[in-house]
Design an enzyme around this catalytic site. Structure first.
Site, PDB file in Angstrom:
ATOM      1  N   ARG A  81       0.824  -1.220   0.000  1.00 48.54           N
ATOM      2  CA  ARG A  81       0.000   0.000   0.000  1.00 48.54           C
ATOM      3  C   ARG A  81       0.852   1.260   0.000  1.00 48.54           C
ATOM      4  NH1 ARG A  81      -5.056  -1.500   4.050  1.00 48.54           N
ATOM      5  NH2 ARG A  81      -6.503  -2.078   2.402  1.00 48.54           N
TER       6      ARG A  81
ATOM      7  N   LYS B  96     -15.796 -14.684   6.466  1.00 46.27           N
ATOM      8  CA  LYS B  96     -17.205 -14.612   6.883  1.00 46.27           C
ATOM      9  C   LYS B  96     -18.184 -14.346   5.751  1.00 46.27           C
ATOM     10  CE  LYS B  96     -16.229 -13.074  11.532  1.00 46.27           C
ATOM     11  NZ  LYS B  96     -15.494 -11.906  12.002  1.00 46.27           N
TER      12      LYS B  96
ATOM     13  N   GLY C 216      -7.543  -6.886   0.725  1.00 42.60           N
ATOM     14  CA  GLY C 216      -6.256  -6.799   1.400  1.00 42.60           C
ATOM     15  C   GLY C 216      -5.582  -8.142   1.538  1.00 42.60           C
TER      16      GLY C 216
ATOM     17  N   GLY D 160     -12.176  -3.781   2.048  1.00 41.37           N
ATOM     18  CA  GLY D 160     -13.580  -3.401   2.195  1.00 41.37           C
ATOM     19  C   GLY D 160     -14.032  -2.440   1.110  1.00 41.37           C
TER      20      GLY D 160
HETATM   21  N1  ATP Z   1     -11.208 -22.313   6.089  1.00 43.93           N
HETATM   22  C1  ATP Z   1     -10.921 -21.289   6.858  1.00 43.93           C
HETATM   23  N2  ATP Z   1     -11.111 -21.340   8.175  1.00 43.93           N
HETATM   24  C2  ATP Z   1     -10.798 -20.294   8.960  1.00 43.93           C
HETATM   25  N3  ATP Z   1     -10.300 -19.133   8.504  1.00 43.93           N
HETATM   26  C3  ATP Z   1     -10.103 -19.034   7.198  1.00 43.93           C
HETATM   27  C4  ATP Z   1     -10.408 -20.091   6.308  1.00 43.93           C
HETATM   28  N4  ATP Z   1     -10.103 -19.684   5.069  1.00 43.93           N
HETATM   29  C5  ATP Z   1      -9.629 -18.447   5.176  1.00 43.93           C
HETATM   30  N5  ATP Z   1      -9.614 -18.036   6.432  1.00 43.93           N
HETATM   31  C6  ATP Z   1      -9.113 -16.771   6.971  1.00 43.93           C
HETATM   32  O1  ATP Z   1      -9.846 -15.698   6.471  1.00 43.93           O
HETATM   33  C7  ATP Z   1      -9.066 -14.540   6.602  1.00 43.93           C
HETATM   34  C8  ATP Z   1      -9.425 -13.557   5.539  1.00 43.93           C
HETATM   35  O2  ATP Z   1     -10.783 -13.281   5.641  1.00 43.93           O
HETATM   36  P1  ATP Z   1     -11.381 -11.890   5.185  1.00 43.93           P
HETATM   37  O3  ATP Z   1     -12.830 -12.070   5.076  1.00 43.93           O
HETATM   38  O4  ATP Z   1     -10.826 -10.830   6.059  1.00 43.93           O
HETATM   39  O5  ATP Z   1     -10.730 -11.827   3.737  1.00 43.93           O
HETATM   40  P2  ATP Z   1     -10.559 -10.624   2.790  1.00 43.93           P
HETATM   41  O6  ATP Z   1     -11.852 -10.253   2.202  1.00 43.93           O
HETATM   42  O7  ATP Z   1      -9.480 -10.919   1.834  1.00 43.93           O
HETATM   43  O8  ATP Z   1     -10.063  -9.497   3.766  1.00 43.93           O
HETATM   44  P3  ATP Z   1      -9.814  -7.973   3.543  1.00 43.93           P
HETATM   45  O9  ATP Z   1     -11.074  -7.278   3.911  1.00 43.93           O
HETATM   46  O10 ATP Z   1      -8.656  -7.660   4.434  1.00 43.93           O
HETATM   47  O11 ATP Z   1      -9.467  -7.819   2.126  1.00 43.93           O
HETATM   48  C9  ATP Z   1      -7.633 -14.979   6.519  1.00 43.93           C
HETATM   49  O12 ATP Z   1      -6.951 -14.521   7.644  1.00 43.93           O
HETATM   50  C10 ATP Z   1      -7.711 -16.483   6.490  1.00 43.93           C
HETATM   51  O13 ATP Z   1      -6.780 -17.101   7.347  1.00 43.93           O
HETATM   52  O1  3PG Z   2      -7.587  -2.270   5.427  1.00 48.50           O
HETATM   53  C1  3PG Z   2      -8.588  -1.712   4.932  1.00 48.50           C
HETATM   54  O2  3PG Z   2      -9.462  -2.342   4.305  1.00 48.50           O
HETATM   55  C2  3PG Z   2      -8.669  -0.232   5.015  1.00 48.50           C
HETATM   56  O3  3PG Z   2      -7.474   0.335   5.425  1.00 48.50           O
HETATM   57  C3  3PG Z   2      -9.816   0.195   5.902  1.00 48.50           C
HETATM   58  O4  3PG Z   2      -9.611  -0.236   7.207  1.00 48.50           O
HETATM   59  P1  3PG Z   2     -10.839  -0.388   8.223  1.00 48.50           P
HETATM   60  O5  3PG Z   2     -11.586  -1.594   7.762  1.00 48.50           O
HETATM   61  O6  3PG Z   2     -10.221  -0.533   9.579  1.00 48.50           O
HETATM   62  O7  3PG Z   2     -11.668   0.858   8.085  1.00 48.50           O
END
Ligand code: ATP
Ligand code: 3PG
Length: 394
Positions: free
Chosen positions: A36, A197, A351, A374
Site C-alpha cells: 500500500r 465470513k 487486502g 472493504g
Molecule cells: N477455512 C478457513 N477457516 C478459517 N479461517 C479461514 C479459512 N479460510 C480463510 N480463512 C481466513 O480468512 C481470513 C481472511 O478473511 P477476510 O474475510 O478478512 O478476507 P478478505 O476479504 O481478503 O479481507 P480484507 O477485507 O482484508 O481484504 C484470513 O486470515 C484467512 O486465514
Molecule cells: O484495510 C482496509 O481495508 C482499510 O485500510 C480500511 O480499514 P478499516 O476496515 O479498519 O476501516
C-alpha cells in the site's frame, strides 16, 4: 472518472493534505508488506515534483480513538523514506499547534507524515470540528486512500467540505479499473469469493450474481454453503444464521444460469496451527472433530481450469488459512492459475488476497491489484464510496 484529480489543479508550492491508506501489516515495529505504501508513490512523487508541501495522513489499525503505541505510524515513515530515498518527517500529532508548526517547517517538495488519524475519537465519527482542524493544516485536499474510501470519516470525507478536494492518482486508477470491469466485463466473467465470513460478503455475492458467468466460493465462508447443501462440516467455520441465505444464493445462481462452484474436497486439521495433523478428504467426509482450513487438490484444479477459461476474473478473499503454510496451497493455486492465464484480465480486490499474491511472488503477473479490501468489496457491491462522492466534480 467524473471527479477532479491532482492533474486538474495547480498544487505548486501549496500545502497538500494527502489522505493515503497506509494501513499496512506490521510485526515488531516493522512493516511486513509495503504494497500500500508503494501504491501511493506515484501521487507522492507527483506532488514532490510539483513542489507541493506534502502532508500525508493515514489510519493504522483500529485504535478506537485512543493512542496505541504499537499503532504509531513511525515505522511507516521509515519505510516510505527508504522507498523515496528522501527524508520523511513524522509528527506525533495529526492536527493542532504541534502539527501546524511541523507543517510550517516544510519546504517545497518536503514530506510530513502525520500521526495515526484514528488516535482521535472524532475521526471515525466524522466530527466536523476535527475535519476542520485537519483542513487548517493545508490549502488543498487530495484523497488517494482508495482502501478507506468506503469510510465516511473526518480525514476521508469531512475534510473535503473545507478545501478544494481532488483524487490522487491511485484513487483515479482504482476507480477506472474496477468501474470498467463491472460495467462492461469481458466474458466469461468469473468471481472468486473467499475469506472468513459470509456476513462480510453478502452484498458482493448478491451484486455479482447479476453480472458473472461463474462464481467460485472458497475460504472459511464456504463451509456455511457446504452445510447448506446438507454436508457435515465438523468444526469448520459456520454462520448458522446465514444458512438460509447461502441456500438462496445457490438458488438464485441456478435461476440466472450462473455456475456456482463449491469445494469438492478439503484439507482438514485437528488444530488451527502449522503443527496440526492434516488430511485431505472429500467434502462429504469431514470428520466431526476436525476443521477444514483449505480447499483440497481436486477443487484446486477445477478452480484453476475455470480461471484459465475466463476472460475476466475478480478475486476477493483467500481460499484457506494461507498465513499458515500447511493451508496455503488453495490460495496459492488460485494465484498461480491467474498468473498462468495469459489473456485473462485479473483483478485482485481485497487486502488479504493482495497480501497472498505478494507472498507467492506473483504480484507482477496480475493485471490489477486493488489496494482496497472493504472498499473494493463495497465498490463491487455497487455502493457509492463516501470518500469519492465528497471530491469535487470535473
Ligand atoms: N477455512 C478457513 N477457516 C478459517 N479461517 C479461514 C479459512 N479460510 C480463510 N480463512 C481466513 O480468512 C481470513 C481472511 O478473511 P477476510 O474475510 O478478512 O478476507 P478478505 O476479504 O481478503 O479481507 P480484507 O477485507 O482484508 O481484504 C484470513 O486470515 C484467512 O486465514
Ligand atoms: O484495510 C482496509 O481495508 C482499510 O485500510 C480500511 O480499514 P478499516 O476496515 O479498519 O476501516
Amino acid at each position: 472518472m467524473n471527479k477532479k484529480s491532482i492533474k486538474d489543479i495547480d498544487v505548486r508550492g501549496k500545502r497538500v493534505f494527502c489522505r493515503v491508506d497506509f494501513n499496512v501489516p506490521m510485526e515488531n515495529g516493522n512493516v511486513t508488506d509495503d504494497t500500500r505504501i508503494r501504491a501511493a508513490l506515484p501521487t507522492i512523487e507527483y506532488l514532490i515534483g510539483q513542489g507541493a508541501k506534502v502532508i500525508l495522513a493515514s489510519h493504522l489499525g483500529r485504535p478506537k480513538g485512543k493512542v496505541v503505541e504499537e499503532l504509531r505510524l513511525t515505522p511507516v515513515a521509515k519505510r516510505l523514506s527508504e522507498l523515496l530515498s528522501k527524508n520523511v518527517a513524522k509528527s506525533n500529532e495529526a492536527y493542532g499547534d504541534i502539527a501546524k508548526s511541523e507543517v510550517e517547517k516544510l519546504g517545497e517538495g518536503d514530506i510530513l507524515l502525520l500521526e495515526n488519524v484514528r488516535f482521535y475519537p472524532g475521526e471515525e465519527k466524522n466530527d466536523p470540528e476535527l475535519a476542520k482542524s485537519f483542513s487548517e493544516l493545508a490549502d488543498v485536499y487530495v484523497n488517494d486512500a482508495f482502501g478507506a474510501a468506503h469510510r465516511a470519516h473526518a480525514s476521508t470525507e469531512g475534510i473535503a467540505k473545507h478545501l478544494p478536494a481532488v483524487a490522487g492518482l491511485l484513487m483515479e486508477k482504482e476507480l477506472d479499473v474496477l468501474g470498467k470491469a463491472l460495467s462492461n466485463p469481458d466474458r466469461p466473467f468469473t468471481a472468486i469469493i473467499g475469506g472468513a465470513k459470509v456476513k462480510d460478503k453478502i452484498g458482493v455475492i448478491e451484486n455479482l450474481l447479476d453480472k458473472v458467468d461463474n462464481l467460485i466460493i472458497g475460504g472459511g465462508l464456504g463451509y456455511t454453503f457446504v452445510k447448506a447443501k446438507g454436508y457435515e462440516i465438523g468444526k469448520s467455520l459456520l454462520e448458522a444464521d446465514k444458512i438460509d441465505l447461502a441456500n438462496s444464493f445457490m438458488q438464485k445462481a441456478e435461476e440466472k444460469g450462473v455456475k456456482f462452484y463449491l469445494p469438492v474436497d478439503v484439507v482438514v486439521a485437528d488444530d488451527f496451527s502449522n503443527d496440526a495433523n492434516i488430511k485431505e478428504v472429500a467434502i462429504d467426509s469431514i470428520p466431526a472433530d476436525w476443521e477444514a482450513l483449505d480447499i483440497g487438490p481436486k477443487t484446486r484444479e477445477t478452480y484453476a481450469d475455470v480461471i484459465k477459461s475466463s476472460k475476466l476474473v475478480i478475486w476477493n478473499g483467500p481460499m484457506g488459512v494461507f498465513e499458515l503454510e500447511k493451508f496455503a496451497n488453495g490460495t496459492k493455486r488460485v494465484a498461480e492459475a491467474l498468473a498462468e492465464a495469459g489473456d485473462t484480465y485479473s483483478v485482485i480486490g481485497g487486502g488479504d488476497s493482495a497480501a497472498a499474491v505478494e507472498k507467492f511472488h506473483l504480484a507482477d503477473k496480475m493485471s490489477h491489484i486493488s489496494t482496497g479490501g472493504g472498499a473494493s468489496l463495497e465498490f463491487m457491491e455497487g455502493k457509492q464510496l463516501p470518500g469519492v462522492v465528497a471530491l469535487n466534480d470535473k
